[in-house]
Design an enzyme around this catalytic site. Structure first.
Site, PDB file in Angstrom:
ATOM      1  N   GLU A  82      -9.586   9.550   4.515  1.00 33.86           N
ATOM      2  CA  GLU A  82      -8.920   8.942   5.471  1.00 33.86           C
ATOM      3  C   GLU A  82      -7.804   9.717   6.276  1.00 33.86           C
ATOM      4  O   GLU A  82      -6.912   8.942   7.071  1.00 33.86           O
ATOM      5  CB  GLU A  82      -8.125   8.118   4.401  1.00 33.86           C
TER       6      GLU A  82
ATOM      7  N   HIS B  97      -3.565   1.883  -2.098  1.00 34.63           N
ATOM      8  CA  HIS B  97      -4.195   0.761  -2.215  1.00 34.63           C
ATOM      9  C   HIS B  97      -3.648  -0.313  -3.224  1.00 34.63           C
ATOM     10  O   HIS B  97      -3.965  -0.726  -4.106  1.00 34.63           O
ATOM     11  CB  HIS B  97      -5.763   0.873  -2.810  1.00 34.63           C
TER      12      HIS B  97
ATOM     13  N   HIS C 225      -7.902  -3.873   2.476  1.00 30.46           N
ATOM     14  CA  HIS C 225      -7.860  -2.401   2.191  1.00 30.46           C
ATOM     15  C   HIS C 225      -6.349  -2.041   1.399  1.00 30.46           C
ATOM     16  O   HIS C 225      -6.642  -2.016   0.576  1.00 30.46           O
ATOM     17  CB  HIS C 225      -8.225  -1.656   3.297  1.00 30.46           C
TER      18      HIS C 225
ATOM     19  N   HIS D  78      -0.684   6.596   2.264  1.00 32.85           N
ATOM     20  CA  HIS D  78      -1.717   5.472   2.368  1.00 32.85           C
ATOM     21  C   HIS D  78      -2.043   5.043   0.841  1.00 32.85           C
ATOM     22  O   HIS D  78      -2.403   5.987   0.138  1.00 32.85           O
ATOM     23  CB  HIS D  78      -2.903   5.897   3.055  1.00 32.85           C
TER      24      HIS D  78
ATOM     25  N   TYR E  90      15.410  -5.959   3.782  1.00 28.62           N
ATOM     26  CA  TYR E  90      15.096  -4.821   3.468  1.00 28.62           C
ATOM     27  C   TYR E  90      13.703  -4.436   4.151  1.00 28.62           C
ATOM     28  O   TYR E  90      13.373  -3.456   4.477  1.00 28.62           O
ATOM     29  CB  TYR E  90      15.115  -4.687   2.017  1.00 28.62           C
TER      30      TYR E  90
END
Length: 223
Positions: free
Chosen positions: A82, A103, A168, A101, A128
């Site tokens: 990635e 999931h 994703h 990153h 926020y």
């Protein structure tokens, strides 16, 4: 210390140390299960990133990959596939120093829903979210590691520091590792709120309230 001595500045952790700490922290929060997710940090023109297939909670400083800003692999094991996503966010924003990153469950679930607008998958549901994340575009699906998706992120014509990858999960950037983690955790919370509302039609912050927060905290919001 004598009276004419000033305290030394706080020593900032190196990229490997910061990445290891981040990986352990995100894992402890339950935001990274198994080998899901990757973390990177920029120092000058070099990017240190977690390797392919790594468990974020088990990272070690000597087991990280190092890339140049053009993606050349210069040290360590093979980087996460990635890595183009990370490079895209660094290239977009010269002030970005860390990218996370994940999931994470709630953000991944919201990434499977239609976006709220062209520039943000989520509405300004809490102050926020606006303050710590800002508008978060939904990036069309591509297979993990596909450089075309990263090119799409890099070429979007409006400001943002977080995205949701369709079907994703989230990617967040920050001027420090702490800022990138804060954005990731706040995005996860905002997504959890959206899902908790179910079929009810949420009332987001007003355009004026959103603009005021965006201006005050320097977060991107143009929706």
């Amino acid at each position: 210390m004598t009276n004419d001595e000033s305290p030394s500045p706080r020593t900032q952790p190196s990229a490997p140390a910061a990445i290891v700490q981040a990986g352990h922290h995100l894992s402890s929060l339950g935001l990274s299960r198994g080998t899901a997710g990757n973390v990177s940090m920029r120092e000058g023109d070099l990017i240190t990133i977690s390797p392919t297939g790594a468990v974020l909670g088990n990272l070690a400083p000597q087991e990280l990959a190092v890339l140049t800003m053009d993606g050349a692999h210069v040290a360590g094991p093979r980087p996460s596939k990635e890595y183009p996503l990370h490079l895209a966010l660094y290239r977009r924003d010269p002030e970005a120093r860390a990218v996370v990153h994940l999931h994470s469950r709630h953000a991944a679930a919201v990434s499977c829903l239609p976006p709220w607008s062209a520039s943000s998958a989520l509405p300004p549901i809490t102050p926020y979210f606006v303050m710590r994340v800002g508008q978060t575009p939904l990036i069309p699906y591509a297979p993990p590691g596909d450089p075309v998706q990263a090119e799409g992120i890099e070429n979007l014509g409006f400001a943002f520091r977080a995205v949701l990858l369709q079907n994703h999960g989230p990617v967040t950037a920050g001027t420090s590792m702490a800022a990138a983690i804060d954005a990731a955790t706040e995005l996860e919370e905002a997504c959890a709120i959206i899902l908790a509302l179910g079929d009810q039609d949420p009332v987001p912050l007003s355009a004026q309230a959103t603009a005021d927060l965006s201006r005050r905290y320097g977060s991107p919001w143009s929706s």
